[in-house]
Design a protein around this motif. Structure first.
Motif, PDB file in Angstrom:
ATOM      1  N   GLN A  61       0.827  -1.203   0.000  1.00 16.98           N
ATOM      2  CA  GLN A  61       0.000   0.000   0.000  1.00 16.98           C
ATOM      3  C   GLN A  61       0.867   1.260   0.000  1.00 16.98           C
ATOM      4  O   GLN A  61       0.560   2.233  -0.696  1.00 16.98           O
ATOM      5  CB  GLN A  61      -0.941   0.015   1.213  1.00 16.98           C
ATOM      6  N   ALA A  62       1.960   1.248   0.775  1.00 17.71           N
ATOM      7  CA  ALA A  62       2.855   2.407   0.818  1.00 17.71           C
ATOM      8  C   ALA A  62       3.538   2.608  -0.535  1.00 17.71           C
ATOM      9  O   ALA A  62       3.658   3.746  -1.017  1.00 17.71           O
ATOM     10  CB  ALA A  62       3.899   2.233   1.918  1.00 17.71           C
ATOM     11  N   ALA A  63       3.956   1.528  -1.161  1.00 17.95           N
ATOM     12  CA  ALA A  63       4.594   1.628  -2.480  1.00 17.95           C
ATOM     13  C   ALA A  63       3.611   2.190  -3.508  1.00 17.95           C
ATOM     14  O   ALA A  63       3.956   3.068  -4.298  1.00 17.95           O
ATOM     15  CB  ALA A  63       5.115   0.260  -2.919  1.00 17.95           C
ATOM     16  N   ARG A  64       2.376   1.691  -3.480  1.00 14.65           N
ATOM     17  CA  ARG A  64       1.370   2.203  -4.416  1.00 14.65           C
ATOM     18  C   ARG A  64       1.071   3.678  -4.153  1.00 14.65           C
ATOM     19  O   ARG A  64       0.879   4.452  -5.087  1.00 14.65           O
ATOM     20  CB  ARG A  64       0.084   1.369  -4.337  1.00 14.65           C
ATOM     21  N   ALA A  65       1.042   4.088  -2.889  1.00 13.67           N
ATOM     22  CA  ALA A  65       0.768   5.488  -2.553  1.00 13.67           C
ATOM     23  C   ALA A  65       1.878   6.403  -3.091  1.00 13.67           C
ATOM     24  O   ALA A  65       1.588   7.470  -3.640  1.00 13.67           O
ATOM     25  CB  ALA A  65       0.626   5.655  -1.040  1.00 13.67           C
ATOM     26  N   VAL A  66       3.135   5.977  -2.959  1.00 16.00           N
ATOM     27  CA  VAL A  66       4.248   6.770  -3.488  1.00 16.00           C
ATOM     28  C   VAL A  66       4.118   6.893  -5.007  1.00 16.00           C
ATOM     29  O   VAL A  66       4.265   7.984  -5.580  1.00 16.00           O
ATOM     30  CB  VAL A  66       5.612   6.143  -3.106  1.00 16.00           C
ATOM     31  N   ILE A  67       3.817   5.779  -5.657  1.00 10.03           N
ATOM     32  CA  ILE A  67       3.666   5.786  -7.123  1.00 10.03           C
ATOM     33  C   ILE A  67       2.532   6.718  -7.536  1.00 10.03           C
ATOM     34  O   ILE A  67       2.687   7.530  -8.452  1.00 10.03           O
ATOM     35  CB  ILE A  67       3.451   4.353  -7.662  1.00 10.03           C
ATOM     36  N   GLU A  68       1.388   6.636  -6.862  1.00 13.64           N
ATOM     37  CA  GLU A  68       0.242   7.483  -7.214  1.00 13.64           C
ATOM     38  C   GLU A  68       0.561   8.965  -7.035  1.00 13.64           C
ATOM     39  O   GLU A  68       0.183   9.786  -7.875  1.00 13.64           O
ATOM     40  CB  GLU A  68      -0.993   7.090  -6.398  1.00 13.64           C
ATOM     41  N   ARG A  69       1.263   9.312  -5.943  1.00 12.36           N
ATOM     42  CA  ARG A  69       1.644  10.720  -5.742  1.00 12.36           C
ATOM     43  C   ARG A  69       2.563  11.194  -6.868  1.00 12.36           C
ATOM     44  O   ARG A  69       2.454  12.322  -7.339  1.00 12.36           O
ATOM     45  CB  ARG A  69       2.333  10.902  -4.386  1.00 12.36           C
ATOM     46  N   MET A  70       3.451  10.309  -7.308  1.00  9.26           N
ATOM     47  CA  MET A  70       4.394  10.689  -8.354  1.00  9.26           C
ATOM     48  C   MET A  70       3.739  10.719  -9.731  1.00  9.26           C
ATOM     49  O   MET A  70       4.146  11.483 -10.601  1.00  9.26           O
ATOM     50  CB  MET A  70       5.606   9.770  -8.312  1.00  9.26           C
ATOM     51  N   VAL A  71       2.706   9.899  -9.930  1.00 10.68           N
ATOM     52  CA  VAL A  71       1.921   9.974 -11.165  1.00 10.68           C
ATOM     53  C   VAL A  71       1.197  11.322 -11.199  1.00 10.68           C
ATOM     54  O   VAL A  71       1.184  12.010 -12.228  1.00 10.68           O
ATOM     55  CB  VAL A  71       0.932   8.784 -11.270  1.00 10.68           C
ATOM     56  N   THR A  72       0.633  11.721 -10.065  1.00 10.75           N
ATOM     57  CA  THR A  72      -0.061  12.997  -9.958  1.00 10.75           C
ATOM     58  C   THR A  72       0.883  14.173 -10.248  1.00 10.75           C
ATOM     59  O   THR A  72       0.492  15.156 -10.874  1.00 10.75           O
ATOM     60  CB  THR A  72      -0.683  13.162  -8.543  1.00 10.75           C
ATOM     61  N   LYS A  73       2.135  14.049  -9.819  1.00  9.87           N
ATOM     62  CA  LYS A  73       3.139  15.101 -10.072  1.00  9.87           C
ATOM     63  C   LYS A  73       3.690  15.051 -11.491  1.00  9.87           C
ATOM     64  O   LYS A  73       4.459  15.916 -11.892  1.00  9.87           O
ATOM     65  CB  LYS A  73       4.313  14.954  -9.091  1.00  9.87           C
ATOM     66  N   GLY A  74       3.300  14.034 -12.246  1.00 10.82           N
ATOM     67  CA  GLY A  74       3.763  13.910 -13.621  1.00 10.82           C
ATOM     68  C   GLY A  74       5.166  13.326 -13.762  1.00 10.82           C
ATOM     69  O   GLY A  74       5.798  13.483 -14.803  1.00 10.82           O
ATOM     70  N   LEU A  75       5.651  12.635 -12.730  1.00  6.02           N
ATOM     71  CA  LEU A  75       7.000  12.078 -12.754  1.00  6.02           C
ATOM     72  C   LEU A  75       7.036  10.611 -13.176  1.00  6.02           C
ATOM     73  O   LEU A  75       8.051  10.134 -13.690  1.00  6.02           O
ATOM     74  CB  LEU A  75       7.657  12.225 -11.373  1.00  6.02           C
ATOM     75  N   LEU A  76       5.936   9.905 -12.934  1.00  4.44           N
ATOM     76  CA  LEU A  76       5.822   8.492 -13.305  1.00  4.44           C
ATOM     77  C   LEU A  76       4.554   8.293 -14.121  1.00  4.44           C
ATOM     78  O   LEU A  76       3.613   9.078 -14.031  1.00  4.44           O
ATOM     79  CB  LEU A  76       5.739   7.593 -12.057  1.00  4.44           C
ATOM     80  N   GLN A  77       4.546   7.209 -14.876  1.00  3.79           N
ATOM     81  CA  GLN A  77       3.335   6.801 -15.595  1.00  3.79           C
ATOM     82  C   GLN A  77       3.164   5.299 -15.405  1.00  3.79           C
ATOM     83  O   GLN A  77       4.134   4.577 -15.213  1.00  3.79           O
ATOM     84  CB  GLN A  77       3.435   7.153 -17.076  1.00  3.79           C
ATOM     85  N   THR A  78       1.914   4.861 -15.423  1.00  2.00           N
ATOM     86  CA  THR A  78       1.628   3.431 -15.303  1.00  2.00           C
ATOM     87  C   THR A  78       0.839   2.988 -16.529  1.00  2.00           C
ATOM     88  O   THR A  78       0.137   3.791 -17.147  1.00  2.00           O
ATOM     89  CB  THR A  78       0.804   3.120 -14.032  1.00  2.00           C
ATOM     90  N   ARG A  79       1.001   1.710 -16.842  1.00  2.00           N
ATOM     91  CA  ARG A  79       0.212   1.131 -17.933  1.00  2.00           C
ATOM     92  C   ARG A  79       0.004  -0.343 -17.627  1.00  2.00           C
ATOM     93  O   ARG A  79       0.824  -0.981 -16.956  1.00  2.00           O
ATOM     94  CB  ARG A  79       0.885   1.342 -19.278  1.00  2.00           C
ATOM     95  N   VAL A  80      -1.069  -0.867 -18.131  1.00  2.00           N
ATOM     96  CA  VAL A  80      -1.379  -2.281 -17.935  1.00  2.00           C
ATOM     97  C   VAL A  80      -0.368  -3.105 -18.739  1.00  2.00           C
ATOM     98  O   VAL A  80      -0.088  -2.805 -19.897  1.00  2.00           O
ATOM     99  CB  VAL A  80      -2.828  -2.591 -18.381  1.00  2.00           C
ATOM    100  N   SER A  81       0.156  -4.134 -18.103  1.00  4.25           N
ATOM    101  CA  SER A  81       1.128  -5.006 -18.759  1.00  4.25           C
ATOM    102  C   SER A  81       0.464  -5.759 -19.907  1.00  4.25           C
ATOM    103  O   SER A  81      -0.680  -6.198 -19.796  1.00  4.25           O
ATOM    104  CB  SER A  81       1.684  -6.007 -17.749  1.00  4.25           C
ATOM    105  N   GLN A  82       1.189  -5.917 -20.991  1.00  2.00           N
ATOM    106  CA  GLN A  82       0.663  -6.671 -22.132  1.00  2.00           C
ATOM    107  C   GLN A  82       0.641  -8.168 -21.842  1.00  2.00           C
ATOM    108  O   GLN A  82      -0.180  -8.897 -22.397  1.00  2.00           O
ATOM    109  CB  GLN A  82       1.493  -6.386 -23.377  1.00  2.00           C
ATOM    110  N   SER A  83       1.519  -8.613 -20.943  1.00  4.43           N
ATOM    111  CA  SER A  83       1.576 -10.048 -20.650  1.00  4.43           C
ATOM    112  C   SER A  83       0.620 -10.469 -19.543  1.00  4.43           C
ATOM    113  O   SER A  83       0.240 -11.633 -19.462  1.00  4.43           O
ATOM    114  CB  SER A  83       3.006 -10.453 -20.278  1.00  4.43           C
ATOM    115  N   ASP A  84       0.217  -9.527 -18.666  1.00  3.14           N
ATOM    116  CA  ASP A  84      -0.677  -9.865 -17.560  1.00  3.14           C
ATOM    117  C   ASP A  84      -1.476  -8.620 -17.191  1.00  3.14           C
ATOM    118  O   ASP A  84      -0.938  -7.659 -16.638  1.00  3.14           O
ATOM    119  CB  ASP A  84       0.145 -10.347 -16.355  1.00  3.14           C
TER     120      ASP A  84
END
Length: 190
Positions: free
Chosen positions: A94-117
C-alpha cells in the motif's frame, strides 16, 4: 571447588570469588547490552539525520527522499511494478502504491497495464521524471559526500560491508547490493 569444613576464611574467600565471578560476568553482560543499545541508537540517529538531510536537499525539487529513491529505482524502465518497489524500499504494498500514485499525480511516473498480464501495472518515468532525475544527479549528492568525506576507499568498502552484514543479520538482505562499486555505478548508465 571443595572447601575444608569449618574454615570460615576459605568459605568466605570462596563466596567472594563466586561473587566476583558473577559480578564480572554481569558487568560484561551489562556492558554488552550498553554497547548494543548505544550502537543501535547511533545507527538510528544516523539514519534519521540522513533522511532529514536528503529531504532538505530535495525540497527545492518538490520531492522527498522516498520519491527520489523511487525515481532512481524506476530509471531502468524494465517492466517494474509496485510489488518490485515494495521489495526495494522495504515498505508495504500500500505504501509503495501510494508513493507511485503521488508521483503519477506530479507527472513524474506513468503506469500502464502489462501486455503479458492485465493484473499487472508497469511503472516507468515520464520525460519530466527523467529530467528531474538528471537534476538530482547533478545537485543532490551533498549528504552522501558529507557522510563519506573523511573515509578512504578501503574504509568505504568496509563500511558498506558492515552495514550489509548487519542488515543480513536482521533478515533484511536482498534489498540492496552490498558492493560499493555497484552502488557507485548504479544509475550512471542511461
Amino acid at each position: 571447588m571443595s572447601l575444608p569444613a569449618g574454615d570460615a576464611r576459605l568459605t568466605n574467600a570462596g563466596i567472594w570469588c563466586n561473587i566476583q565471578y558473577i559480578v564480572y560476568y554481569r558487568k560484561a553482560d551489562d556492558c554488552s547490552l550498553e554497547v548494543e543499545y548505544t550502537l543501535a541508537r547511533k545507527i538510528l540517529h544516523l539514519a534519521n539525520q540522513i533522511i532529514r538531510n536528503r529531504n532538505e536537499d530535495l525540497k527545492g525539487l518538490g520531492i522527498t527522499a522516498d520519491q527520489a529513491d523511487t525515481l532512481l529505482f524506476f530509471q531502468s524502465g524494465i517492466n517494474r511494478s509496485a510489488v518490485d518497489l515494495k521489495q526495494h524500499l522495504g515498505v508495504t504494498h500500500q505504501a509503495a502504491r501510494a508513493v507511485i500514485e503521488r508521483m503519477v499525480t506530479k507527472g513524474l511516473l506513468q503506469t500502464r497495464v502489462s501486455q503479458s498480464d492485465a493484473r499487472y501495472r508497469e511503472v516507468s518515468l515520464t520525460p519530466r521524471g527523467l529530467e528531474l532525475l538528471d537534476i538530482m544527479r547533478e545537485n543532490c549528492t551533498h549528504t552522501g559526500n558529507q557522510l563519506l568525506s573523511s573515509m578512504t576507499a578501503a574504509d568505504k568498502e568496509k563500511f558498506v560491508s558492515l552495514i550489509t552484514q548487519a542488515l543480513d543479520n536482521l533478515g533484511v538482505s536482498g534489498q540492496a547490493d552490498g558492493s560499493l562499486t555497484k552502488i557507485q555505478n548504479r544509475g550512471m548508465e542511461k
